[in-house]
Write an enzyme that holds these catalytic residues in place. Structure first.
Site, PDB file in Angstrom:
ATOM      1  N   LYS A 185       8.636 -25.869   8.307  1.00  0.00           N
ATOM      2  CA  LYS A 185       9.197 -24.528   8.366  1.00  0.00           C
ATOM      3  C   LYS A 185       8.095 -23.538   8.683  1.00  0.00           C
ATOM      4  O   LYS A 185       6.947 -23.710   8.261  1.00  0.00           O
ATOM      5  CB  LYS A 185       9.841 -24.148   7.022  1.00  0.00           C
ATOM      6  CG  LYS A 185      10.304 -22.685   6.942  1.00  0.00           C
ATOM      7  CD  LYS A 185      10.698 -22.275   5.536  1.00  0.00           C
ATOM      8  CE  LYS A 185      10.968 -20.776   5.476  1.00  0.00           C
ATOM      9  NZ  LYS A 185      11.345 -20.325   4.125  1.00  0.00           N
ATOM     10  N   GLU A 230      13.057  -9.240  -3.079  1.00  0.00           N
ATOM     11  CA  GLU A 230      12.376 -10.461  -3.527  1.00  0.00           C
ATOM     12  C   GLU A 230      11.254 -10.153  -4.512  1.00  0.00           C
ATOM     13  O   GLU A 230      10.273  -9.488  -4.171  1.00  0.00           O
ATOM     14  CB  GLU A 230      11.816 -11.229  -2.325  1.00  0.00           C
ATOM     15  CG  GLU A 230      11.313 -12.610  -2.691  1.00  0.00           C
ATOM     16  CD  GLU A 230      11.436 -13.596  -1.543  1.00  0.00           C
ATOM     17  OE1 GLU A 230      11.044 -14.756  -1.725  1.00  0.00           O
ATOM     18  OE2 GLU A 230      11.933 -13.212  -0.473  1.00  0.00           O
ATOM     19  N   GLU A 274      15.833 -24.510   4.324  1.00  0.00           N
ATOM     20  CA  GLU A 274      14.850 -23.434   4.304  1.00  0.00           C
ATOM     21  C   GLU A 274      14.615 -22.950   2.882  1.00  0.00           C
ATOM     22  O   GLU A 274      13.473 -22.717   2.450  1.00  0.00           O
ATOM     23  CB  GLU A 274      15.345 -22.275   5.180  1.00  0.00           C
ATOM     24  CG  GLU A 274      14.405 -21.074   5.196  1.00  0.00           C
ATOM     25  CD  GLU A 274      15.021 -19.870   5.904  1.00  0.00           C
ATOM     26  OE1 GLU A 274      14.488 -18.767   5.712  1.00  0.00           O
ATOM     27  OE2 GLU A 274      16.025 -20.037   6.627  1.00  0.00           O
ATOM     28  N   GLU A 411      19.289 -11.999  13.176  1.00  0.00           N
ATOM     29  CA  GLU A 411      18.937 -11.872  11.757  1.00  0.00           C
ATOM     30  C   GLU A 411      17.799 -10.876  11.566  1.00  0.00           C
ATOM     31  O   GLU A 411      17.812 -10.057  10.647  1.00  0.00           O
ATOM     32  CB  GLU A 411      18.545 -13.230  11.184  1.00  0.00           C
ATOM     33  CG  GLU A 411      18.175 -13.183   9.712  1.00  0.00           C
ATOM     34  CD  GLU A 411      17.775 -14.537   9.153  1.00  0.00           C
ATOM     35  OE1 GLU A 411      16.810 -14.585   8.366  1.00  0.00           O
ATOM     36  OE2 GLU A 411      18.421 -15.539   9.506  1.00  0.00           O
TER      37      GLU A 411
END
Length: 429
Positions: A185, A230, A274, A411
């Protein structure tokens, strides 16, 4: 490394009456780059003025800042009548993403901090003393609610380092390398440049972000402003928590359709893969510092006004006395903003992004005199240039084997929406 600290700091904290909106109390005459904030759902901290601070860079940026803070607190005179996490002297901070960044990382000690926590409100005034006299008044008057800040007027947006087609090309190349087995990733970011008619006031951005994104932590440190969903790490009296987000889908505005999209996100093998990489990267680090680590088996879907994320909250009990800043250093960068394996992902980022992330995707937050505090990841954010009229906005997407370049570009556009709409209701593209 540059720092400024007087002979010793003198910090006085007292409880005050209820302050319903911290952001409304930021003084209108305070310089924009001396505004600091960390607010969510009405609770948090705001500060203004600058008594002391340190600017660091390179691989030692966290260690240099931590040592400076420890030395500063060791010499400080603290009078804290409140005794909650965040009362007493605190430093707001923001760190560059990369060791190679040209951007300075920093800790800033405001002259005045206004806080609200669990219904208790307090004000901390930090001054300095040479041993014979305190530099200014040792108590602060809580400002009345201030007039609404002026907006920046007409804002013009332009591509940054990677226009849309170039970003899609970068994503396609990253997918090719992942498929070839070079890495699992990688997170690829892009920037957008904004030019404003009038100076950009961080207070204006903070108000608009807080109104529209109540589930995020709205922050400002030395011109870096944003609304992050986050939480990299929180340390409160020995309890360590972290919120990991990875896996995203754009909302449509139709509630029934969004519920169906949330269900599809929760089942998406690409997004679950992910997310798993990101959770593992954080949980493994927390386990080095904690016992009784709790990592849920499945993520939940976090609903924000513009997007939905897969989210997991990890918690543990600290065992080695580390500060929240030490924990942030150990956790950064997680797979949520870098990728995995980390060395391979960092190499791909350097090659394909064609920009310096500066403080975007780096830790941002605060630390108190006991080493407790909160550090988020500087996402959904932008940096105001010193001239006040220009700003760089940032967004990034996690790329795995199943990623589609056009979908990832869409996105990233969705993730730019919070800062674009906070800047102006009137846009020119």
């Amino acid at each position: 490394m540059t720092s400024d600290v007087p002979a010793h700091l003198v910090a006085r904290t007292r409880e005050v009456g209820d302050v319903s909106d911290l952001l409304q109390r930021l003084p209108a005459d305070a310089p924009g780059r001396e505004i600091s904030a960390w607010v969510r759902g009405g609770d948090g901290l705001v500060g203004w003025g600058r008594v002391a601070g340190i600017a660091t860079c390179g691989a030692s940026r966290f260690c240099d800042a931590e040592l400076w803070w420890r030395d500063t607190i060791a010499e400080a005179e603290i009078h804290d009548e409140v005794g909650v996490v965040g009362s007493g002297p605190i430093a707001f901070g923001s760190f560059a993403y990369s060791v190679d960044s040209h951007e300075e990382s920093m800790l800033v000690v405001p002259r005045v901090v206004l806080g609200r926590r669990d219904g208790r409100c307090f004000v901390t005034t930090t001054t300095w003393s040479t041993g014979t006299a305190v530099s200014s008044a040792d108590t602060a008057v809580v400002p009345d609610p201030q007039p609404a800040p002026q907006g920046p007027g007409v804002v013009t947006f332009a591509d940054g380092a990677l226009p849309g087609p170039a970003y899609e090309t970068a994503v396609a190349e990253a997918v090719r390398r992942i498929t070839a087995g070079d890495l699992d990733k990688v997170v690829l970011a892009r920037d957008l440049l904004a030019e404003a008619e009038r100076p950009i006031d961080p207070r204006f951005l903070l108000h608009r972000l807080a109104e529209s994104y109540a589930n995020t932590w709205v922050f400002a440190v030395d011109g870096l402003v944003g609304a992050t969903p986050e939480m990299l790490v929180r340390l409160e009296r020995g309890l360590v928590t972290s919120r990991i987000l990875a896996g995203t889908i754009r909302r449509t505005g139709d509630d029934e359709r969004d519920l169906a999209l949330a269900a599809s996100l929760a089942r998406s093998s690409k997004d679950l893969e992910e997310h798993e990489y990101a959770v593992r990267s954080v949980a493994d680090v927390i386990a080095r510092f904690c016992t009784s680590v709790n990592t849920p088996e499945s993520p939940f879907v976090l609903h924000l006004p513009n997007v939905m994320h897969l989210a997991t909250d990890v918690a543990g009990r600290l065992t080695n006395g580390a500060s929240v800043l030490s924990l942030a250093q150990a956790l950064h960068p997680s797979a949520a903003v870098c990728g995995t394996p980390k060395p391979a992902a960092e190499a791909v980022i350097t090659e394909l992004e064609h920009m310096d992330r500066a403080r975007y995707a780096g830790p941002v937050g605060w630390i108190d005199a006991h080493g407790d505090g909160e550090w988020g990841i500087a996402l959904r954010s932008g940096a105001v240039d010193p001239d006040g009229h220009h700003m760089r906005l940032f967004a990034g997407c996690g790329i795995v084997a199943g990623s589609d370049p056009a979908s990832e570009l869409a996105e990233s556009d969705a993730k730019l929406v919070p800062m674009r709409t906070a800047l102006a209701g009137e846009e020119r593209t």
